[in-house]
Design an enzyme around this catalytic site. Sequence first.
Site, PDB file in Angstrom:
ATOM      1  CB  CYS A  75      47.129   0.197  24.354  1.00  0.00           C
ATOM      2  SG  CYS A  75      47.457   0.836  22.711  1.00  0.00           S
ATOM      3  CG  HIS A  83      43.444  -1.899  21.649  1.00  0.00           C
ATOM      4  ND1 HIS A  83      42.772  -0.908  20.969  1.00  0.00           N
ATOM      5  CD2 HIS A  83      44.733  -1.466  21.760  1.00  0.00           C
ATOM      6  CE1 HIS A  83      43.616   0.074  20.682  1.00  0.00           C
ATOM      7  NE2 HIS A  83      44.799  -0.238  21.160  1.00  0.00           N
TER       8      HIS A  83
HETATM    9  N1  NAP Z   1      46.320   6.211  22.682  1.00  0.00           N
HETATM   10  C1  NAP Z   1      46.567   5.068  23.296  1.00  0.00           C
HETATM   11  O1  NAP Z   1      45.697   4.175  23.429  1.00  0.00           O
HETATM   12  C2  NAP Z   1      47.931   4.814  23.882  1.00  0.00           C
HETATM   13  C3  NAP Z   1      48.102   3.694  24.702  1.00  0.00           C
HETATM   14  C4  NAP Z   1      49.362   3.437  25.257  1.00  0.00           C
HETATM   15  C5  NAP Z   1      50.393   4.313  25.008  1.00  0.00           C
HETATM   16  N2  NAP Z   1      50.204   5.396  24.200  1.00  0.00           N
HETATM   17  C6  NAP Z   1      51.334   6.306  24.028  1.00  0.00           C
HETATM   18  O2  NAP Z   1      51.041   7.460  24.812  1.00  0.00           O
HETATM   19  C7  NAP Z   1      51.620   8.626  24.212  1.00  0.00           C
HETATM   20  C8  NAP Z   1      50.528   9.649  23.976  1.00  0.00           C
HETATM   21  O3  NAP Z   1      49.585   9.109  23.086  1.00  0.00           O
HETATM   22  P1  NAP Z   1      48.232   9.851  22.688  1.00  0.00           P
HETATM   23  O4  NAP Z   1      47.458   8.826  21.964  1.00  0.00           O
HETATM   24  O5  NAP Z   1      47.649  10.526  23.867  1.00  0.00           O
HETATM   25  O6  NAP Z   1      48.812  10.982  21.672  1.00  0.00           O
HETATM   26  P2  NAP Z   1      48.135  12.361  21.207  1.00  0.00           P
HETATM   27  O7  NAP Z   1      46.663  12.288  21.339  1.00  0.00           O
HETATM   28  O8  NAP Z   1      48.718  12.654  19.878  1.00  0.00           O
HETATM   29  O9  NAP Z   1      48.699  13.436  22.282  1.00  0.00           O
HETATM   30  C9  NAP Z   1      50.022  13.895  22.286  1.00  0.00           C
HETATM   31  C10 NAP Z   1      50.258  14.893  23.416  1.00  0.00           C
HETATM   32  O10 NAP Z   1      51.640  15.256  23.431  1.00  0.00           O
HETATM   33  C11 NAP Z   1      51.751  16.682  23.463  1.00  0.00           C
HETATM   34  N3  NAP Z   1      52.921  17.118  22.682  1.00  0.00           N
HETATM   35  C12 NAP Z   1      53.153  16.912  21.361  1.00  0.00           C
HETATM   36  N4  NAP Z   1      54.336  17.486  21.005  1.00  0.00           N
HETATM   37  C13 NAP Z   1      54.834  18.060  22.120  1.00  0.00           C
HETATM   38  C14 NAP Z   1      56.026  18.792  22.408  1.00  0.00           C
HETATM   39  N5  NAP Z   1      56.945  19.050  21.467  1.00  0.00           N
HETATM   40  N6  NAP Z   1      56.223  19.210  23.684  1.00  0.00           N
HETATM   41  C15 NAP Z   1      55.310  18.974  24.641  1.00  0.00           C
HETATM   42  N7  NAP Z   1      54.166  18.296  24.428  1.00  0.00           N
HETATM   43  C16 NAP Z   1      53.936  17.838  23.188  1.00  0.00           C
HETATM   44  C17 NAP Z   1      50.464  17.213  22.874  1.00  0.00           C
HETATM   45  O11 NAP Z   1      50.254  18.456  23.498  1.00  0.00           O
HETATM   46  P3  NAP Z   1      49.889  19.828  22.743  1.00  0.00           P
HETATM   47  O12 NAP Z   1      48.464  19.679  22.311  1.00  0.00           O
HETATM   48  O13 NAP Z   1      50.082  20.827  23.830  1.00  0.00           O
HETATM   49  O14 NAP Z   1      50.887  19.995  21.632  1.00  0.00           O
HETATM   50  C18 NAP Z   1      49.446  16.160  23.315  1.00  0.00           C
HETATM   51  O15 NAP Z   1      48.959  16.488  24.602  1.00  0.00           O
HETATM   52  C19 NAP Z   1      52.301   8.143  22.924  1.00  0.00           C
HETATM   53  O16 NAP Z   1      53.662   7.923  23.175  1.00  0.00           O
HETATM   54  C20 NAP Z   1      51.571   6.843  22.622  1.00  0.00           C
HETATM   55  O17 NAP Z   1      52.353   5.947  21.865  1.00  0.00           O
HETATM   56  C21 NAP Z   1      48.994   5.672  23.644  1.00  0.00           C
END
Ligand code: NAP
Length: 357
Positions: A152, A245
């Site tokens: 991001c 950000h």
């Molecule tokens: N946040 C940002 O601003 C941002 C920006 C760019 C990229 N990213 C990237 O986007 C991705 C998601 O980020 P986030 O911030 O949304 O993370 P998050 O809030 O921690 O969400 C993670 C998600 O993954 C699922 N998950 C976790 N373990 C799993 C498994 N073993 N099998 C299937 N589903 C699973 C969770 O679902 P359950 O609740 O069902 O377990 C949850 O929906 C990451 O790779 C991060 O680096 C984030």
Amino acid sequence: MTKPREIKAALLGATGAVGQRYINMLPKHPYLRLEVLMGGESAGKKYGQAVHWLFPDAMDPAMAQKVVRQAKPESAKGCDIVFSALPSEVAAEVETKFAQAGFIVVSEASVHRMDADVPLMIPEINADHLKLLESQKKKRGWKGAIATTPNCTATGLSMVLKPLIDEFGARKAIVTTMQALSGAGFPGVPSLSIQENVIPYIKNEEEKVAAEAKKILGTYSNGGIKASPISMGISCNRVAVIDGHMETLYAEFAHGITPKAAERSLERFAGEPQRLKLPTAPDHPIIVRKENDRPQPRLDRMAGSVPGMSVVVGRVRNGIDGKSLQLTLLSHNTIRGAAGTAILTAELMEREGYLEN
Ligand SMILES: NC(=O)c1ccc[n+]([C@@H]2O[C@H](COP(=O)([O-])OP(=O)(O)OC[C@H]3O[C@@H](n4cnc5c(N)ncnc54)[C@H](OP(=O)(O)O)[C@@H]3O)[C@@H](O)[C@H]2O)c1
């Protein structure tokens, strides 16, 4: 113009900070239909009950009723595209299985971003990098393929650097970030660590931002990407802001540059999504504010014709001399920095025939 066909989409990681952005954005999309939600701990539950909803606007009632499925290719049968908002540790294996099974995956996770045959997309900058998908399929023997969207912080920075490199030959960039809490996912940083505080370290972030920006800004030739030669120094900080950000940029150029010329170039910046009038493309990918105290996360993160998709720039001024520039930029980390850019990439893929089987 002919009406676009309906595209069926599936979403991995639907309950997370980024997953929720898709749930917020896709029900309003003109032709992307979010049919299947998948997750880990939430699998088997109704989405509305499994999710800790983060937004003030109400959740789409049809999404709330959907039962979250297991993160397996069989769950997404019949879908044309799979968006992945999985943590990187999980994405490595799960996304590969989906691509092997014939799906086009657009991933937010970092794990595949720097693979030589995987495009790292910001459609305004590098629409031609999608050509990597064909060589990826051939090389890996997959029926499907993986495309990725950047970190991001790299997203807003790359968008601002693109016109400054193309028009003025920017060759060095020194960046300090002030990154929002939602960038760490949900529940993210403990409240007792961040209240009344700034944390001057985000694990692996500085390396990722520099390497990814150089790839995004690189050129496609002979089936690969030649990284941009720009040199970068990045310092990342976590601040107590929910979304958006902010980054301060100091850039050096081969020749003289004036703030006015830089502002004009930033305001004029546009790419394939604007030319093709894709639904999630903002009219102005970069908005320049002239006030001394803008951009600000609370005021500017949802700016633009597609809220959250424009990078807002302000405080454009010369640096230590007439060959350097300083400015402040702001981009919405879960919209432009995540779900929005992935949706825009899917729209570009559809227009360029990458979603046809
Ligand atoms: N946040 C940002 O601003 C941002 C920006 C760019 C990229 N990213 C990237 O986007 C991705 C998601 O980020 P986030 O911030 O949304 O993370 P998050 O809030 O921690 O969400 C993670 C998600 O993954 C699922 N998950 C976790 N373990 C799993 C498994 N073993 N099998 C299937 N589903 C699973 C969770 O679902 P359950 O609740 O069902 O377990 C949850 O929906 C990451 O790779 C991060 O680096 C984030």
